[in-house]
Design a protein around this motif. Structure first.
Motif, mmCIF file in Angstrom:
data_model
loop_
_atom_site.group_PDB
_atom_site.id
_atom_site.type_symbol
_atom_site.label_atom_id
_atom_site.label_comp_id
_atom_site.label_asym_id
_atom_site.label_seq_id
_atom_site.Cartn_x
_atom_site.Cartn_y
_atom_site.Cartn_z
ATOM 1 N N MET A 1 -25.798 -12.188 -6.583
ATOM 2 C CA MET A 1 -25.946 -11.954 -5.144
ATOM 3 C C MET A 1 -24.704 -11.240 -4.620
ATOM 4 O O MET A 1 -23.580 -11.638 -4.913
ATOM 5 C CB MET A 1 -26.123 -13.277 -4.401
ATOM 6 N N LEU A 2 -24.930 -10.177 -3.857
ATOM 7 C CA LEU A 2 -23.839 -9.450 -3.235
ATOM 8 C C LEU A 2 -23.605 -9.988 -1.827
ATOM 9 O O LEU A 2 -24.540 -10.311 -1.103
ATOM 10 C CB LEU A 2 -24.163 -7.955 -3.171
ATOM 11 N N LEU A 3 -22.327 -10.055 -1.439
ATOM 12 C CA LEU A 3 -21.960 -10.597 -0.143
ATOM 13 C C LEU A 3 -21.093 -9.604 0.623
ATOM 14 O O LEU A 3 -20.494 -8.689 0.038
ATOM 15 C CB LEU A 3 -21.209 -11.920 -0.315
ATOM 16 N N ARG A 4 -21.021 -9.818 1.906
ATOM 17 C CA ARG A 4 -20.137 -9.023 2.748
ATOM 18 C C ARG A 4 -18.702 -9.146 2.243
ATOM 19 O O ARG A 4 -18.250 -10.216 1.845
ATOM 20 C CB ARG A 4 -20.239 -9.544 4.183
ATOM 21 N N ASN A 5 -17.989 -8.034 2.229
ATOM 22 C CA ASN A 5 -16.591 -7.935 1.800
ATOM 23 C C ASN A 5 -16.419 -7.857 0.292
ATOM 24 O O ASN A 5 -15.282 -7.751 -0.188
ATOM 25 C CB ASN A 5 -15.727 -9.073 2.350
ATOM 26 N N ASP A 6 -17.482 -7.941 -0.493
ATOM 27 C CA ASP A 6 -17.356 -7.782 -1.942
ATOM 28 C C ASP A 6 -16.799 -6.397 -2.249
ATOM 29 O O ASP A 6 -17.123 -5.403 -1.592
ATOM 30 C CB ASP A 6 -18.713 -7.946 -2.626
ATOM 31 N N LEU A 7 -15.949 -6.325 -3.279
ATOM 32 C CA LEU A 7 -15.386 -5.059 -3.747
ATOM 33 C C LEU A 7 -16.068 -4.668 -5.050
ATOM 34 O O LEU A 7 -16.117 -5.463 -6.000
ATOM 35 C CB LEU A 7 -13.881 -5.190 -3.974
ATOM 36 N N LEU A 8 -16.578 -3.447 -5.103
ATOM 37 C CA LEU A 8 -17.217 -2.910 -6.299
ATOM 38 C C LEU A 8 -16.395 -1.736 -6.794
ATOM 39 O O LEU A 8 -16.112 -0.799 -6.038
ATOM 40 C CB LEU A 8 -18.651 -2.461 -6.004
ATOM 41 N N HIS A 9 -16.019 -1.786 -8.073
ATOM 42 C CA HIS A 9 -15.196 -0.712 -8.644
ATOM 43 C C HIS A 9 -16.037 0.150 -9.567
ATOM 44 O O HIS A 9 -16.700 -0.340 -10.470
ATOM 45 C CB HIS A 9 -14.016 -1.286 -9.425
ATOM 46 N N TYR A 10 -16.002 1.454 -9.309
ATOM 47 C CA TYR A 10 -16.697 2.443 -10.133
ATOM 48 C C TYR A 10 -15.661 3.242 -10.916
ATOM 49 O O TYR A 10 -14.595 3.573 -10.396
ATOM 50 C CB TYR A 10 -17.516 3.403 -9.261
ATOM 51 N N ARG A 11 -15.998 3.578 -12.159
ATOM 52 C CA ARG A 11 -15.096 4.394 -12.972
ATOM 53 C C ARG A 11 -15.596 5.820 -13.142
ATOM 54 O O ARG A 11 -14.840 6.699 -13.522
ATOM 55 C CB ARG A 11 -14.918 3.767 -14.355
ATOM 56 N N HIS A 12 -16.888 6.029 -12.922
ATOM 57 C CA HIS A 12 -17.472 7.357 -13.104
ATOM 58 C C HIS A 12 -18.264 7.746 -11.864
ATOM 59 O O HIS A 12 -18.869 6.867 -11.207
ATOM 60 C CB HIS A 12 -18.397 7.376 -14.325
ATOM 61 N N PRO A 13 -18.321 9.031 -11.499
ATOM 62 C CA PRO A 13 -17.661 10.159 -12.163
ATOM 63 C C PRO A 13 -16.165 10.218 -11.888
ATOM 64 O O PRO A 13 -15.411 10.810 -12.653
ATOM 65 C CB PRO A 13 -18.378 11.376 -11.577
ATOM 66 N N THR A 14 -15.729 9.621 -10.777
ATOM 67 C CA THR A 14 -14.306 9.474 -10.501
ATOM 68 C C THR A 14 -14.051 8.029 -10.101
ATOM 69 O O THR A 14 -14.884 7.402 -9.457
ATOM 70 C CB THR A 14 -13.859 10.404 -9.355
ATOM 71 N N PRO A 15 -12.905 7.477 -10.486
ATOM 72 C CA PRO A 15 -12.619 6.087 -10.144
ATOM 73 C C PRO A 15 -12.571 5.882 -8.631
ATOM 74 O O PRO A 15 -11.947 6.662 -7.905
ATOM 75 C CB PRO A 15 -11.247 5.840 -10.782
ATOM 76 N N ARG A 16 -13.226 4.834 -8.149
ATOM 77 C CA ARG A 16 -13.158 4.483 -6.744
ATOM 78 C C ARG A 16 -13.586 3.034 -6.572
ATOM 79 O O ARG A 16 -14.310 2.477 -7.394
ATOM 80 C CB ARG A 16 -14.027 5.395 -5.877
ATOM 81 N N THR A 17 -13.110 2.435 -5.495
ATOM 82 C CA THR A 17 -13.461 1.060 -5.163
ATOM 83 C C THR A 17 -14.045 1.044 -3.759
ATOM 84 O O THR A 17 -13.441 1.605 -2.825
ATOM 85 C CB THR A 17 -12.233 0.142 -5.218
ATOM 86 N N VAL A 18 -15.208 0.449 -3.602
ATOM 87 C CA VAL A 18 -15.860 0.395 -2.289
ATOM 88 C C VAL A 18 -15.989 -1.061 -1.853
ATOM 89 O O VAL A 18 -16.145 -1.962 -2.665
ATOM 90 C CB VAL A 18 -17.250 1.066 -2.314
#
Length: 522
Positions: A1-18
């Motif tokens: 379950m995803l919640l408000r304020n959760d941080l998701l980190h992506y590595r592709h295509p460019t690293p970013r955290t949302v």
């Protein structure tokens, strides 16, 4: 379950955290914000898309929030509190206008109204909103950044021409910064020395490192100075730097104990401590047949803490190029081209189940050698490299139901043979799990293969193929047994593998090694 304020980190295509700012009540859509953004633009996405990214391994959830501002009131200067309260007074009403504030058109109208209401500029409100969304959506997110000065306990970035740390008291050569490249040399030199000596000596490993990776120069370990008669072409790392970073790195070889006083850990983690990161996991035998089986009625994690599927349902065969130049074992001359790492990863547990290091261009026959390694006795394999292990440290000796690989790597004829011989489907896929990259990157830079020739580093021209394979294998053992997976509640690949085999059955199949080698490598 995803919640408000959760941080998701992506590595592709460019690293970013949302950061997830808002989730619609009907659970259909969500608003996310890139925490590194320089603007106040918010992205609206389907919640199912975020869940799919987590499930497929394209993103992982951060267990801790490094951006969240937590500060006791008594430790804050009155001026800081005043600035925070003023900023919060200006945007508090905006933050309650959800989801209107996340829509670009409505946000512009709202901000225009608030600029007139509070007598501030548009950039000021946008700056407050951006800081609020970046740092956890709390009033403390609006505190000024003066506390960023210093950075006690943090690793400072290395800047060209600027030496970190205090100057040397005797006014001698200031030395060099232990940047990522130098620390990579420390790790490789440590593993290289540990592989060749029954007893590990820090001073001897340091001297060997200087001889192999720093132009053969010698240095006095007490003073950090180059010994007389040897020209100091460039600064050298000191023994103190070597010692410090050896203690800081958790993925030290098992032979390398942490110095007393450097931390609580006085040695490599015990086998029975692997369950500490995820207490909901069952305790597995430390060695095959060595301990009674796991107890019944175990408390499991919440459903979304575990990835879907089961061990062996799918393996992914990846190939990465290492940015290092090896030498020939025969005459120590440079070999042509950088080495390629063929790595097979179980998609459920992210366990590395097979490994092969080769030279030359990416080729399907070399990839099949990694697949054959999946079915090999890993205890015997590691013994051949001079690295004894318990069988339970790498309990993978199987083929999967489905093999995924990069489209450019697959040969249709060979994939048909896999289907015919082992009922093993081979499917193309660009979505590769990369959890293991971070551990290998600490030793050598990785690039998608094929890539350009190595840029050149101190690691070049020292290791042969066998020695490099030993170092890579050491990193794989650390990753499988000790690397926490954020998307799985901090469980290690080995924990997930063992839990999945016990509780979800398995899609694993075992074949005799001679049969595998004949069918895959002949």
């Amino acid at each position: 379950m995803l919640l408000r304020n959760d941080l998701l980190h992506y590595r592709h295509p460019t690293p970013r955290t949302v950061r997830i700012l808002w989730i619609a009540p009907e659970q259909g859509r969500a608003c996310v914000f890139d925490v590194a953004a320089t603007s106040a633009e918010v992205e609206q996405v389907a919640l199912a898309t975020l869940l799919a990214d987590l499930t497929a391994g394209r993103a992982h959830r951060l267990l801790t929030d490094p951006y969240l501002v937590l500060q006791g009131r008594s430790a804050l200067p009155a001026k800081h509190l005043e600035l925070r309260d003023r900023a919060w007074h200006i945007i508090e009403g905006l933050t309650r206008r959800e989801p209107e504030i996340y829509d670009p058109r409505q946000r512009g109208q709202l901000i225009a109204h608030y600029t007139a209401l509070h007598g501030v500029s548009h950039p000021t409100i946008y700056r407050y909103l951006r800081r609020y969304w970046q740092r956890g959506q709390t009033p403390n997110a609006l505190l000024p950044d003066y506390s960023n000065s210093g950075g006690r306990g943090k690793v400072r970035a290395a800047s060209a021409g600027i030496k970190r740390g205090r100057p040397r008291k005797d006014g001698s050569d200031p030395g060099l910064n232990a940047d990522d490249e130098i620390r990579r040399v420390f790790r490789v030199a440590t593993a290289h020395y540990a592989a060749r000596h029954a007893r590990f000596s820090r001073r001897a490993a340091y001297q060997a490192m200087l001889g192999e990776f720093f132009d053969g120069r010698s240095i006095d370990v007490a003073s950090g100075r180059v010994l007389p008669g040897v020209a100091a072409v460039a600064p050298l790392p000191t023994f103190g730097q070597f010692n410090y970073w050896l203690d800081q790195d958790e993925d030290r070889p098992p032979a390398v104990l942490r110095r007393r006083g450097a931390g609580r850990d006085q040695g490599p983690p015990r086998e029975d401590s692997f369950n500490a990161a995820a207490p909901w996991l069952p305790r597995m035998p430390l060695a095959l047949g060595g301990v009674a089986s796991a107890p019944r009625n175990l408390k499991l994690a919440p459903a979304l803490a575990l990835p879907p599927g089961r061990p062996g349902a799918g393996f992914y065969l990846d190939v990465q190029q290492a940015d290092i130049q090896l030498v020939s074992v025969a005459d120590r001359s440079l070999v042509a081209g950088p080495p390629l790492l063929y790595v097979v990863v179980d998609l459920f547990s992210r366990m590395i189940t097979g490994l092969h290091v080769a030279l030359g261009a990416p080729a399907w026959p070399q990839a099949l050698a990694a697949l054959a390694h999946c079915g090999m006795d890993k205890q015997r394999y590691c013994a051949q490299l001079g690295r004894p292990i318990e069988a339970a440290e790498w309990p993978c000796q199987h083929l999967p139901d489905t093999l995924y690989a990069r489209p450019a790597l697959i040969e249709s004829r060979s994939s048909e043979a896999l289907l015919n011989n082992f009922n093993l489907r081979c499917l193309p896929s660009e979505a590769a799990p990369d959890d293991w990259h971070a551990v290998l990157q600490k030793r050598v830079q990785l690039m998608p293969a094929p890539a350009a020739q190595p840029a050149g580093s101190r690691l070049d021209g020292v290791l042969d193929l066998g020695q490099f394979t030993r170092i890579v294998t050491e990193a794989v053992l650390y990753y499988n047994n000790q690397q926490p997976l954020p998307h799985a509640g901090g469980a290690t690949p080995r924990q997930l593998w063992e839990w999945g085999v016990q509780h979800r059955g398995g899609a694993l199949r075992t074949y005799a090694e001679p049969l595998l080698r004949f069918a895959l490598l002949a």
